[in-house]
Scaffold this motif. Structure first.
Motif, PDB file in Angstrom:
ATOM      1  N   SER A   1     -54.537  16.520 -25.851  1.00 24.31           N
ATOM      2  CA  SER A   1     -55.793  15.784 -25.709  1.00 24.31           C
ATOM      3  C   SER A   1     -55.570  14.603 -24.777  1.00 24.31           C
ATOM      4  O   SER A   1     -54.435  14.273 -24.423  1.00 24.31           O
ATOM      5  N   THR A   2     -56.684  13.936 -24.420  1.00 29.11           N
ATOM      6  CA  THR A   2     -56.578  12.766 -23.547  1.00 29.11           C
ATOM      7  C   THR A   2     -55.862  11.618 -24.247  1.00 29.11           C
ATOM      8  O   THR A   2     -55.140  10.851 -23.602  1.00 29.11           O
ATOM      9  N   ASP A   3     -56.054  11.499 -25.572  1.00 31.04           N
ATOM     10  CA  ASP A   3     -55.376  10.428 -26.311  1.00 31.04           C
ATOM     11  C   ASP A   3     -53.860  10.611 -26.275  1.00 31.04           C
ATOM     12  O   ASP A   3     -53.113   9.646 -26.064  1.00 31.04           O
ATOM     13  N   VAL A   4     -53.425  11.851 -26.477  1.00 34.69           N
ATOM     14  CA  VAL A   4     -51.985  12.120 -26.430  1.00 34.69           C
ATOM     15  C   VAL A   4     -51.449  11.899 -25.023  1.00 34.69           C
ATOM     16  O   VAL A   4     -50.357  11.366 -24.833  1.00 34.69           O
ATOM     17  N   ALA A   5     -52.240  12.298 -24.016  1.00 32.19           N
ATOM     18  CA  ALA A   5     -51.812  12.086 -22.629  1.00 32.19           C
ATOM     19  C   ALA A   5     -51.657  10.594 -22.341  1.00 32.19           C
ATOM     20  O   ALA A   5     -50.677  10.167 -21.712  1.00 32.19           O
ATOM     21  N   ALA A   6     -52.619   9.775 -22.802  1.00 35.96           N
ATOM     22  CA  ALA A   6     -52.516   8.334 -22.601  1.00 35.96           C
ATOM     23  C   ALA A   6     -51.297   7.758 -23.308  1.00 35.96           C
ATOM     24  O   ALA A   6     -50.584   6.899 -22.757  1.00 35.96           O
ATOM     25  N   THR A   7     -51.027   8.251 -24.531  1.00 32.34           N
ATOM     26  CA  THR A   7     -49.855   7.767 -25.282  1.00 32.34           C
ATOM     27  C   THR A   7     -48.571   8.090 -24.545  1.00 32.34           C
ATOM     28  O   THR A   7     -47.661   7.256 -24.444  1.00 32.34           O
ATOM     29  N   ARG A   8     -48.498   9.298 -23.995  1.00 35.34           N
ATOM     30  CA  ARG A   8     -47.288   9.691 -23.271  1.00 35.34           C
ATOM     31  C   ARG A   8     -47.112   8.848 -22.003  1.00 35.34           C
ATOM     32  O   ARG A   8     -45.979   8.487 -21.652  1.00 35.34           O
ATOM     33  N   LEU A   9     -48.205   8.547 -21.334  1.00 36.22           N
ATOM     34  CA  LEU A   9     -48.097   7.723 -20.133  1.00 36.22           C
ATOM     35  C   LEU A   9     -47.615   6.318 -20.475  1.00 36.22           C
ATOM     36  O   LEU A   9     -46.764   5.744 -19.780  1.00 36.22           O
ATOM     37  N   ILE A  10     -48.137   5.763 -21.554  1.00 32.87           N
ATOM     38  CA  ILE A  10     -47.718   4.425 -21.976  1.00 32.87           C
ATOM     39  C   ILE A  10     -46.247   4.424 -22.379  1.00 32.87           C
ATOM     40  O   ILE A  10     -45.493   3.503 -22.040  1.00 32.87           O
ATOM     41  N   GLU A  11     -45.829   5.486 -23.101  1.00 39.18           N
ATOM     42  CA  GLU A  11     -44.420   5.581 -23.492  1.00 39.18           C
ATOM     43  C   GLU A  11     -43.524   5.713 -22.270  1.00 39.18           C
ATOM     44  O   GLU A  11     -42.358   5.298 -22.295  1.00 39.18           O
ATOM     45  N   GLY A  12     -44.062   6.300 -21.195  1.00 36.02           N
ATOM     46  CA  GLY A  12     -43.300   6.431 -19.964  1.00 36.02           C
ATOM     47  C   GLY A  12     -43.332   5.186 -19.094  1.00 36.02           C
ATOM     48  O   GLY A  12     -42.831   5.214 -17.963  1.00 36.02           O
ATOM     49  N   GLY A  13     -43.918   4.105 -19.593  1.00 33.16           N
ATOM     50  CA  GLY A  13     -43.934   2.851 -18.841  1.00 33.16           C
ATOM     51  C   GLY A  13     -45.079   2.734 -17.857  1.00 33.16           C
ATOM     52  O   GLY A  13     -45.040   1.892 -16.950  1.00 33.16           O
ATOM     53  N   LEU A  14     -46.131   3.565 -18.005  1.00 33.63           N
ATOM     54  CA  LEU A  14     -47.276   3.532 -17.099  1.00 33.63           C
ATOM     55  C   LEU A  14     -48.506   3.005 -17.826  1.00 33.63           C
ATOM     56  O   LEU A  14     -48.656   3.208 -19.042  1.00 33.63           O
ATOM     57  N   THR A  15     -49.402   2.364 -17.082  1.00 30.38           N
ATOM     58  CA  THR A  15     -50.667   1.887 -17.642  1.00 30.38           C
ATOM     59  C   THR A  15     -51.789   2.793 -17.130  1.00 30.38           C
ATOM     60  O   THR A  15     -52.149   2.761 -15.946  1.00 30.38           O
TER      61      THR A  15
END
Length: 405
Positions: free
Chosen positions: A24-38
């Protein structure tokens, strides 16, 4: 798994765009944040449909050993730097050169997010991660040395890649010669011999034996090529089916170690692999009984696996490693002696590394010797073929010359 196109900012404010797989988009956003991206914008990604995309789906790239070497080394570097596992897998999945490996790592991330540990997540892809690989990762998780396990796996797999390349290099010339011989025989049987056969028949009388052999081979190739193809296919698939069975696979693996020229290389490579894997597992703090179970299944030879598991059974009865290894009947004097010394001094893992290094050098030498041994054999076979052709063609002409005189 759905894919999402994203726009994000790095830690320095630079714009980054890409595609990420997530439920989902929420999981995608979480993964991006965990990867150091905003994340700035996340939208559903529609992959372009076309002939190129269809072909990629029909023929996905195979995951090679070299891909696993790179993955293991990257995981070691990221984990040593303190990067969380999910973040490390996200970065590796997004930037994987092998599309199949990228999809696999995305599936591993999804499994991790559902609550499974890393080893269980990797075990869901047995075609990619072997039982040995998963077992070592599980050992690393329980011992808290996961980064070191990935380092050791990277080194071990790298040696495997180098050995495979050396074997392929040694067999490249013989394979080329064999292909040329088969092509030459086919062309001669179809085009050359029939042209001479009409001349030979006009001579009358009995033809020499080499000529009769050539004519019979040519007639069989031209008149019964369907039967030859069917027979060859039946033999190929019959042997393949037998080798895929449990009894056939065991006998084939046992026979491999006794093949002329090749058997010595396989035997020494198996000893090197056993020694290095056994040392690697013992060094990770695994009990000997468990270590033998893990190593036995990682040798890709059911005959050797059965012998190694018999060692495990002997150790469970209270016997020493050197004694059970001697009873297994697959190790040479050097390995047995080093195991005995290692037990007495408590340095079995260190001595096993020395044994592995020794046999790696022996494998290199055996591969070089293999290439040097195959070339004379092929030369003799090629000379015999040329001799048969020469005798079959020129003997009738010699008889014709004598009649003319």
């Amino acid at each position: 798994m759905p894919a999402f196109k994203y726009k994000a900012r790095g830690h320095r404010g630079d714009a980054i765009e890409g595609v990420i797989e997530a439920p989902s988009t929420d999981v995608a956003a979480t993964r991006l944040i965990e990867g150091g991206l905003t994340p700035i914008d996340i939208s559903a990604y529609q992959e372009k449909v076309g002939l190129g995309g269809d072909l990629k789906d029909l023929f996905p790239p195979k995951i090679e050993l070299l891909d696993l070497v790179q993955f293991s080394r990257q995981m070691y570097s990221l984990m040593k730097a303190g990067v969380p596992i999910l973040s490390a897998l996200h970065g590796l999945s997004a930037n994987a050169r092998n599309r199949t490996l990228g999809h696999t790592l995305a599936g591993v991330m999804e499994s991790l997010e559902s609550g499974r540990d890393l080893s269980s997540s990797l075990a869901q892809y047995p075609d990619v991660f072997s039982v040995f690989y998963v077992s070592l990762v599980r050992i690393g998780e329980t011992s808290g040395r996961l980064d070191e396990v990935f380092r050791q796996l990277g080194g071990y797999l790298d040696r495997e890649v180098k050995t495979v390349k050396k074997v392929k290099s040694a067999l490249r010339y013989p394979s080329f010669v064999l292909t040329a011989i088969v092509a030459a025989i086919t062309i001669i049987n179809i085009f050359v011999i029939p042209a001479f056969a009409q001349v030979f028949e006009s001579l009358g009388g009995q033809l020499p034996l080499p000529t009769r052999i050539l004519v019979a081979m040519s007639n069989a190739t031209i008149n019964h090529w369907e039967l030859l193809l069917i027979g060859g296919a039946l033999i190929f698939f019959g042997v393949r089916y037998y080798v895929s069975s449990e009894a056939g696979r065991y006998r084939w693996h046992k026979l491999q170690l006794r093949l002329p020229m090749v058997g010595t290389v396989l035997y020494k490579a198996t000893l090197a692999r056993f020694s290095r894997l056994f040392a690697l597992v013992l060094n990770a703090g695994v009990p000997i009984v468990t270590a033998l179970s893990v190593v036995g299944r990682a040798l890709n030879n059911e005959y050797i696996e059965e012998r190694v598991l018999s060692m495990r059974d002997g150790i469970e009865r209270g016997e020493s490693v050197s004694r059970t290894a001697n009873a297994a009947g697959i190790f040479d004097h050097l390995v047995l002696q080093m195991l005995e010394v290692g037990e007495e001094s408590g340095t079995t893992d260190e001595l096993l590394i020395d044994i592995a290094d020794y046999y790696d050098d022996e494998v290199d030498y055996a591969i070089e010797k293999l290439s040097a041994s195959i070339e004379p054999t092929l030369t003799i076979a090629l000379a015999a073929l040329v001799g048969l052709l020469a005798a079959g063609v020129f003997l009738p002409m010699w008889d014709l010359y004598k009649v003319a005189l």
